[in-house]
Design a protein around this motif. Structure first.
Motif, PDB file in Angstrom:
ATOM      1  N   MET A 145       0.819  -1.214   0.000  1.00  0.00           N
ATOM      2  CA  MET A 145       0.000   0.000   0.000  1.00  0.00           C
ATOM      3  C   MET A 145       0.851   1.261   0.000  1.00  0.00           C
ATOM      4  O   MET A 145       0.320   2.369  -0.113  1.00  0.00           O
ATOM      5  N   ASP A 146       2.159   1.094   0.186  1.00  0.00           N
ATOM      6  CA  ASP A 146       3.075   2.245   0.234  1.00  0.00           C
ATOM      7  C   ASP A 146       2.632   3.267   1.278  1.00  0.00           C
ATOM      8  O   ASP A 146       2.769   4.479   1.093  1.00  0.00           O
ATOM      9  N   SER A 147       2.075   2.755   2.385  1.00  0.00           N
ATOM     10  CA  SER A 147       1.651   3.596   3.521  1.00  0.00           C
ATOM     11  C   SER A 147       0.656   4.677   3.111  1.00  0.00           C
ATOM     12  O   SER A 147       0.637   5.763   3.676  1.00  0.00           O
ATOM     13  N   VAL A 148      -0.194   4.367   2.124  1.00  0.00           N
ATOM     14  CA  VAL A 148      -1.225   5.308   1.675  1.00  0.00           C
ATOM     15  C   VAL A 148      -2.540   4.947   2.349  1.00  0.00           C
ATOM     16  O   VAL A 148      -2.932   3.785   2.397  1.00  0.00           O
ATOM     17  N   GLY A 149      -3.255   5.959   2.856  1.00  0.00           N
ATOM     18  CA  GLY A 149      -4.522   5.720   3.535  1.00  0.00           C
ATOM     19  C   GLY A 149      -4.335   5.563   5.030  1.00  0.00           C
ATOM     20  O   GLY A 149      -3.211   5.530   5.539  1.00  0.00           O
ATOM     21  N   LYS A 150      -5.467   5.469   5.725  1.00  0.00           N
ATOM     22  CA  LYS A 150      -5.421   5.337   7.176  1.00  0.00           C
ATOM     23  C   LYS A 150      -5.087   3.904   7.561  1.00  0.00           C
ATOM     24  O   LYS A 150      -5.789   2.967   7.189  1.00  0.00           O
ATOM     25  N   PHE A 151      -4.013   3.764   8.341  1.00  0.00           N
ATOM     26  CA  PHE A 151      -3.578   2.427   8.728  1.00  0.00           C
ATOM     27  C   PHE A 151      -4.582   1.749   9.661  1.00  0.00           C
ATOM     28  O   PHE A 151      -4.774   0.529   9.595  1.00  0.00           O
ATOM     29  N   VAL A 152      -5.247   2.526  10.508  1.00  0.00           N
ATOM     30  CA  VAL A 152      -6.218   1.943  11.444  1.00  0.00           C
ATOM     31  C   VAL A 152      -7.338   1.244  10.685  1.00  0.00           C
ATOM     32  O   VAL A 152      -7.733   0.111  11.016  1.00  0.00           O
ATOM     33  N   ASN A 153      -7.865   1.911   9.657  1.00  0.00           N
ATOM     34  CA  ASN A 153      -8.929   1.298   8.858  1.00  0.00           C
ATOM     35  C   ASN A 153      -8.431   0.039   8.150  1.00  0.00           C
ATOM     36  O   ASN A 153      -9.137  -0.974   8.072  1.00  0.00           O
ATOM     37  N   PHE A 154      -7.209   0.113   7.623  1.00  0.00           N
ATOM     38  CA  PHE A 154      -6.622  -1.029   6.935  1.00  0.00           C
ATOM     39  C   PHE A 154      -6.412  -2.194   7.902  1.00  0.00           C
ATOM     40  O   PHE A 154      -6.688  -3.351   7.570  1.00  0.00           O
TER      41      PHE A 154
END
Length: 665
Positions: A145-154
């Motif tokens: 994911m290349d640290s894109v987006g909210k990690f908590v949701n992921f």
């Protein structure tokens, strides 16, 4: 008068060219390709004992960019991007109906049977996979994911994806492997039902968090969803149940169009509400399915109205859309394949260890516990639904989507072979179905002058076989007197010569019906303990037994043809039957309209000679194989009762004359 030519293939129009004003022609072509592809693959894969969902998933992948989609002429003409809007609309509407069906399959009575064991296994089967999924999510998030987006949701999404169990696929596997009525199958169904409800609630929370940037807004969305759940359960359900009672459908009456209209309007309203507040429409359909009562077979009858359209058309369309989003060519690097191995291992390990240890703690053997764990690792189509929701919501990207799809295929494909190897039939512990009929009278066993009761199992399929079977039992129940046989089953005194030689019958009736592969058939199989009380054939037998003062126990079973013989033999052992009678239609019997639905009776495919059919639609070769296997595996006395008109007056009078007591002194 001049006029424009109507658009036609004759006038040179390309019939599959997409047009926003007339998309029907291309949609029909797409539907034909999708359905035929899935059916062809299922024809091949069912020989490997794979559920239909595998063929649908693989069919969608083959139509996507992984295979046929790489052919530009195919992708641009058959599945142009502009046409996917229509497919997506139809697929999502079908998905709402499918989740409604999943809710219908969750019978609360099923949870009560193994409530403590089921909850313990389910909690362990959610907690450990969720924790392992959360741990693996960091590697997936950093690398793919290349640290894109909210990690908590992921993180939450990965946990749910690992924790969920495909309840419908599990039910189908258990049924096809003849495990549904075993202790392992029963506890797996109970645990999977709890697992599904909890996982869908967690997924709703994840979607609420994903679709709302503010944590406070997400909390409001979740509370609005919770309020709707409480409103449906506490307000809508009681009113709906009252309406169904007044209409008589909970007493076995077929639902009218008005009843179905009210039911499906509830589904649409609930789906609209959950979609409007920002969760997903499928949760609304699932919720209404859960509150539908199962009394009188109502839930089964509702499923029967929609299941064929959903499984033949809607679900293949949905999986094709999933396949169009799946591109295994993105998984080129060794690092990515290493992550797939890790994810697949975690999916298996979490379920097998979590559920297996919980099952062992609840007094199952190690073999049974590991089998429960493997069964609970089934992902199937429910996992695909979860992954598509996550992809549409932006929680995961296409690479992780493809990786997870491959994991879902691997876990589902491996389930049946592993269970067959680890838990063969000799280890099966079956639930005792033949002793569940509480209305059976034991008065026939109370005669002090008679010997111990003789257990007899009579197996039939069609209600048309009941009259002849009852006539046969009437003759077998006759009591001896000084001159021979009486003409009744009353409590007439038995002569000293026959005392302790006469043994009253204790009859076990088994109505064995064929599984059609439909969801409704699987539901009927699992709910057979309650349906046997209202089954017309068993009700006629029950009434006859009361009049004849004969002990009677009823059972209803569903099976595929492959397991007919095993079901009969197992039922005979459960009943401790000294003799098993399998009823067949004779050549001269009046069964003409009941051999095979939609098939002519005089078809050359039906067995000539002694009898026409057992009522299951066997061909000549199948009937010969069935009889051979039945006599080979039977562990007690076995006979095939051929009805050549025993219930008719002519045959009956001849038999009466033959066995009537002599009047000459």
């Amino acid at each position: 008068m001049a006029g424009s030519e109507s658009p036609s293939i004759i006038s040179g129009r390309n019939p599959i060219k997409f047009s926003t004003s007339d998309p029907l022609a291309l949609f029909i072509v797409q539907l034909l390709i999708i359905v035929c592809m899935c059916r062809f693959l299922h024809f091949l894969l069912k020989r490997l004992y794979q559920p239909s969902v595998i063929s649908e998933i693989i069919g969608g992948i083959l139509l996507g960019p992984t295979a046929l989609g790489r052919w530009k002429a195919f992708s641009t003409n058959v599945f142009p991007k502009e046409s996917l809007v229509n497919l997506n609309l139809v697929a999502n509407f079908g998905l709402v109906l499918f989740l409604f069906m999943i809710g219908l399959e969750l019978d609360p009575r099923m949870l009560k049977k193994n409530i403590s064991r089921g909850v313990a296994i389910s909690i362990a089967g959610i907690a450990l996979p969720f924790g392992l999924g959360a741990a693996v999510s960091y590697a997936l998030y950093s690398i793919l994911m290349d640290s894109v987006g909210k990690f908590v949701n992921f993180l939450l999404f990965c946990g749910v994806a690992m924790a969920i169990t495909a309840f419908p696929v599990l039910a189908r596997i258990l049924t096809e492997r003849n495990l549904l009525k075993t202790t392992v199958g029963s506890i797996s169904m109970s645990a999977a039902a709890v697992d599904d409800v909890v996982s869908w609630c967690l997924l709703a929370l994840v979607i609420a968090l994903t679709n709302n940037s503010s944590g406070l807004t997400a909390l409001y969305v979740f509370l609005a969803g919770l309020a709707w759940v409480l409103f449906v359960i506490l307000v809508v359900r009681p009113v709906y149940l009252g309406y169904l009672r007044r209409s008589g459908v909970l007493s076995g009456r077929d639902p009218t169009q008005t009843v179905l209209f009210v039911t499906f309007m509830m589904v649409l309203v609930s789906a609209f509400y959950t979609d409007a507040i920002g969760i997903h429409a499928i949760f609304g359909g699932f919720l209404i399915g859960v509150i539908i009562p199962h009394d009188g077979g109502f839930a089964v009858k509702v499923v029967e109205k929609i299941e064929d359209v959903v499984h033949i058309f809607f679900l293949p369309i949905y999986f094709t859309l999933s396949g169009l989003k799946t591109d295994f060519t993105d998984l080129k690097e060794g690092e990515t394949w290493g992550l797939w191995v890790l994810v697949t291992f975690v999916a298996f390990f979490g379920k097998i260890v979590g559920c297996g240890l919980a099952a062992r703690f609840t007094k199952f053997t190690w073999r049974e516990s590991l089998t429960v764990g493997i069964l609970m690792a089934t992902k199937g189509l429910v996992e695909l639904v979860v992954l598509n929701i996550g992809l549409d919501a932006g929680v995961i990207d296409t690479r992780i989507f493809s990786l997870m799809v491959l994991m879902a295929i691997a876990t589902t494909v491996a389930t049946t072979p592993l269970v067959t190897w680890l838990y063969p039939p000799k280890y099966h512990k079956r639930l005792d179905d033949l002793h569940t009929d509480d209305t059976a009278s034991e008065s026939g066993d109370m005669d002090p002058n008679a010997g111990p009761p003789a257990n007899l199992l009579i197996v039939l399929s069609r209600i048309q076989q009941v009259p002849a079977a009852m006539t046969l039992l009437g003759y077998l129940c006759r009591r001896p007197t000084g001159n021979g046989l009486t003409h009744s089953t009353s409590d007439a005194p038995i002569s000293g010569v026959h005392k302790h030689l006469y043994r009253p019958l204790r009859v076990f009736g088994l109505r064995l019906l064929e599984l059609t592969g439909r969801d409704s058939s699987i539901m009927q199989h699992y709910e057979s303990e309650t349906q046997v009380l209202t089954d017309p054939a068993m009700s006629m037998f029950r009434a006859f037994a009361r009049v004849a003062n004969m002990a009677f126990h009823a059972a209803l079973a569903y099976s595929d043809r492959e397991h007919f013989v095993d079901n009969i033999c197992n039922s005979s052992q459960d009943a401790s039957a000294e003799i098993t009678v399998v009823s067949a239609f004779g050549r001269s019997s009046n069964s003409n309209s009941d051999i095979v639905a939609g098939q002519a009776d005089k078809s050359p495919d039906l067995a000539p000679g002694w009898f026409e059919s057992f009522g299951w639609g066997f061909t000549s070769e199948q009937q010969a194989s069935f009889i051979t296997a039945l006599f080979a595996k039977a562990q007690n006395h076995l006979c095939v009762f051929i009805d050549c008109g025993l219930a008719d007056g002519e045959v009956k009078s001849k038999l009466d004359a033959h066995i009537a007591p002599s009047t000459d002194s």
